[in-house]
Design a protein around this motif. Structure first.
Motif, mmCIF file in Angstrom:
data_model
loop_
_atom_site.group_PDB
_atom_site.id
_atom_site.type_symbol
_atom_site.label_atom_id
_atom_site.label_comp_id
_atom_site.label_asym_id
_atom_site.label_seq_id
_atom_site.Cartn_x
_atom_site.Cartn_y
_atom_site.Cartn_z
ATOM 1 N N THR A 17 0.853 -1.185 0.000
ATOM 2 C CA THR A 17 0.000 0.000 0.000
ATOM 3 C C THR A 17 0.892 1.239 0.000
ATOM 4 O OG1 THR A 17 -1.768 -1.108 1.218
ATOM 5 C CG2 THR A 17 -1.788 1.292 1.218
ATOM 6 N N VAL A 18 0.618 2.155 -0.938
ATOM 7 C CA VAL A 18 1.403 3.384 -1.053
ATOM 8 C C VAL A 18 0.450 4.570 -0.923
ATOM 9 C CG1 VAL A 18 2.939 4.760 -2.492
ATOM 10 C CG2 VAL A 18 3.076 2.257 -2.563
ATOM 11 N N ASN A 19 0.757 5.459 0.009
ATOM 12 C CA ASN A 19 -0.010 6.694 0.192
ATOM 13 C C ASN A 19 0.881 7.882 -0.171
ATOM 14 O OD1 ASN A 19 -2.595 5.724 1.420
ATOM 15 N ND2 ASN A 19 -1.193 4.949 2.982
ATOM 16 N N LEU A 20 0.445 8.643 -1.161
ATOM 17 C CA LEU A 20 1.254 9.758 -1.647
ATOM 18 C C LEU A 20 0.474 11.073 -1.568
ATOM 19 C CD1 LEU A 20 2.836 8.192 -4.865
ATOM 20 C CD2 LEU A 20 3.897 8.457 -2.616
ATOM 21 N N PRO A 21 0.795 11.936 -0.598
ATOM 22 C CA PRO A 21 0.248 13.293 -0.639
ATOM 23 C C PRO A 21 0.820 14.000 -1.876
ATOM 24 C CG PRO A 21 1.189 12.775 1.517
ATOM 25 C CD PRO A 21 1.652 11.714 0.579
ATOM 26 N N ILE A 22 -0.042 14.619 -2.667
ATOM 27 C CA ILE A 22 0.371 15.214 -3.940
ATOM 28 C C ILE A 22 0.268 16.731 -3.883
ATOM 29 C CG2 ILE A 22 -0.320 15.548 -6.351
ATOM 30 C CD1 ILE A 22 1.101 13.029 -6.178
ATOM 31 N N ARG A 23 1.280 17.383 -4.415
ATOM 32 C CA ARG A 23 1.218 18.817 -4.678
ATOM 33 C C ARG A 23 1.621 19.033 -6.137
ATOM 34 N NH1 ARG A 23 4.594 21.102 0.566
ATOM 35 N NH2 ARG A 23 3.116 20.440 2.194
ATOM 36 N N LEU A 24 0.773 19.709 -6.857
ATOM 37 C CA LEU A 24 1.022 19.954 -8.279
ATOM 38 C C LEU A 24 0.856 21.431 -8.583
ATOM 39 C CD1 LEU A 24 1.250 19.227 -11.341
ATOM 40 C CD2 LEU A 24 -1.213 18.782 -11.288
ATOM 41 N N LYS A 25 1.824 21.973 -9.312
ATOM 42 C CA LYS A 25 1.719 23.359 -9.750
ATOM 43 C C LYS A 25 2.143 23.450 -11.210
ATOM 44 C CE LYS A 25 3.136 28.123 -8.696
ATOM 45 N NZ LYS A 25 3.909 28.994 -7.769
ATOM 46 N N ALA A 26 1.298 24.075 -12.013
ATOM 47 C CA ALA A 26 1.612 24.300 -13.423
ATOM 48 C C ALA A 26 1.443 25.774 -13.720
ATOM 49 C CB ALA A 26 0.707 23.464 -14.331
ATOM 50 N N THR A 27 2.438 26.376 -14.353
ATOM 51 C CA THR A 27 2.364 27.794 -14.711
ATOM 52 C C THR A 27 2.622 27.963 -16.202
ATOM 53 O OG1 THR A 27 4.711 28.146 -14.205
ATOM 54 C CG2 THR A 27 3.123 28.561 -12.432
ATOM 55 N N LYS A 28 1.980 28.965 -16.770
ATOM 56 C CA LYS A 28 2.159 29.284 -18.187
ATOM 57 C C LYS A 28 2.456 30.759 -18.338
ATOM 58 C CE LYS A 28 -0.997 25.856 -20.174
ATOM 59 N NZ LYS A 28 -2.265 25.695 -20.925
ATOM 60 N N SER A 29 3.247 31.055 -19.353
ATOM 61 C CA SER A 29 3.548 32.450 -19.655
ATOM 62 C C SER A 29 3.909 32.570 -21.120
ATOM 63 C CB SER A 29 4.701 32.959 -18.777
ATOM 64 O OG SER A 29 5.872 32.179 -18.982
ATOM 65 N N PHE A 30 3.735 33.768 -21.665
ATOM 66 C CA PHE A 30 4.138 34.024 -23.036
ATOM 67 C C PHE A 30 5.614 34.381 -23.077
ATOM 68 C CE2 PHE A 30 -0.458 35.151 -23.522
ATOM 69 C CZ PHE A 30 -0.767 34.171 -24.444
ATOM 70 N N VAL A 31 6.325 33.857 -24.044
ATOM 71 C CA VAL A 31 7.730 34.207 -24.250
ATOM 72 C C VAL A 31 7.921 34.569 -25.708
ATOM 73 C CG1 VAL A 31 8.610 32.791 -22.357
ATOM 74 C CG2 VAL A 31 8.341 31.778 -24.622
ATOM 75 N N ARG A 32 8.881 35.414 -25.963
ATOM 76 C CA ARG A 32 9.160 35.860 -27.326
ATOM 77 C C ARG A 32 10.029 34.859 -28.069
ATOM 78 N NH1 ARG A 32 6.180 39.102 -30.387
ATOM 79 N NH2 ARG A 32 5.131 40.583 -29.006
ATOM 80 N N GLY A 33 9.776 34.714 -29.338
ATOM 81 C CA GLY A 33 10.590 33.838 -30.170
ATOM 82 C C GLY A 33 9.999 32.453 -30.245
ATOM 83 N N GLY A 34 10.369 31.726 -31.266
ATOM 84 C CA GLY A 34 9.890 30.365 -31.454
ATOM 85 C C GLY A 34 10.590 29.397 -30.520
ATOM 86 N N PRO A 35 10.266 28.079 -30.647
ATOM 87 C CA PRO A 35 10.888 27.072 -29.777
ATOM 88 C C PRO A 35 12.397 27.094 -29.887
ATOM 89 C CG PRO A 35 9.031 26.150 -30.949
ATOM 90 C CD PRO A 35 9.291 27.491 -31.565
#
Length: 284
Positions: free
Chosen positions: A266-284
């Motif tokens: 049995t595995v118990n995993l408290p999860i914290r997730l954060k995802a952020t997005k932003s605009f950046v100049r220029g292509g990949p």
């Protein structure tokens, strides 16, 4: 003058009146030459493992950290209506630390996609496809490619107008993938609710409450089984001027149980997730 400016700042950051709290979500509006930078970080602080083998109990701790940085750039559609773009993978790294019976183990896995750039296309009636250079075996990066595909297919917001207090269901498949849960028979439900619309000096924002719940199990002919439950809650912040979901934060618990003759874990995993997005100049 200082009093006036302070009052203006307070009014600007206050919730909009009810008549202005109806919004309609739409596609992200990027300016020419802009790419979207996506950064995700998930961790399992305080994770625990409990094992029973032939009547002997052991326990330990488990911590998993996943970090991803990706850059998305979408081009003008092709003449036949096909959508197209580029994605650059800054890095995809997973770090796992376990401690069982006083023994420590640490493993770091960096995806071979890190540092790679490739094209993506979608025909009007098809699915997203990625144009890889063939230097990496598909079996090695199958999960990462599936995650990118699910991300592009995600459809979180209703087409109708939404008012503060309204709620709706969405498919949280991408969230489920980035926290590492993948049971074929899992039943997953995601719910969003528009909690507030705010207007500030930098624009208008929608604050959404989010919950994700999932349960699933796989049973094998040899009597073994694996089951899991996921319960997450949090919020999303959407810039209503650009429709960019700038921040997603979730926390909760993931519990997995595996059992076979003479052994159970049995595995118990408290999860914290954060995802952020932003605009950046220029292509990949």
């Amino acid at each position: 003058m200082r009093v006036f400016l302070a009052a203006a700042a307070v009014l600007a950051s206050a919730p909009l009146s009810h008549s202005a709290t109806a919004v309609t979500f739409g596609p992200v509006r990027a300016q020419p030459g802009q790419s979207v930078r996506l950064v995700t970080h998930s961790e399992t602080p305080g994770g625990t493992i409990q094992q029973n083998t032939a009547g002997k109990n052991t326990s330990g701790t488990l911590q998993i950290t996943r970090d991803r940085e990706l850059f998305w750039t979408f081009r003008e559609p092709a003449a036949d209506g096909s959508r197209r773009g580029m994605v650059r993978v800054g890095s995809i790294v997973t770090e796992t630390r376990t401690r069982i019976d006083g023994k420590d183990e640490k493993a770091t896995d960096e995806s071979p996609l890190s540092g790679k750039m490739f094209a993506m296309t979608k025909s009007p009636k098809g699915d997203w496809k990625f144009d890889l250079d063939g230097s990496i075996p598909l079996t090695r990066i199958r999960q990462e490619i599936e995650e990118l595909t699910v991300y592009l297919k995600r459809d979180w917001y209703p087409a109708r107008e939404v008012k503060v207090g309204d709620s709706w269901e969405f498919d949280p498949a991408w969230v489920k993938m980035i926290i590492g849960k993948d049971l074929k028979n899992a039943q997953t439900i995601g719910t969003m609710r528009l909690r507030q619309v705010r207007s500030g000096l930098t624009g208008r924002y929608a604050l959404l409450d989010v919950s994700v719940r999932s349960t699933g199990a796989d049973y094998k002919a040899d009597g073994s089984e694996v089951s899991a439950t996921v319960e997450l809650t949090g919020e999303v912040t959407v810039d209503l001027d650009t429709m960019l979901d700038e921040k997603l934060e979730l926390k909760g618990m993931v519990t997995t149980r595996s059992r076979k003759p003479g052994e159970s874990t049995t595995v118990n995993l408290p999860i914290r997730l954060k995802a952020t997005k932003s605009f950046v100049r220029g292509g990949p």
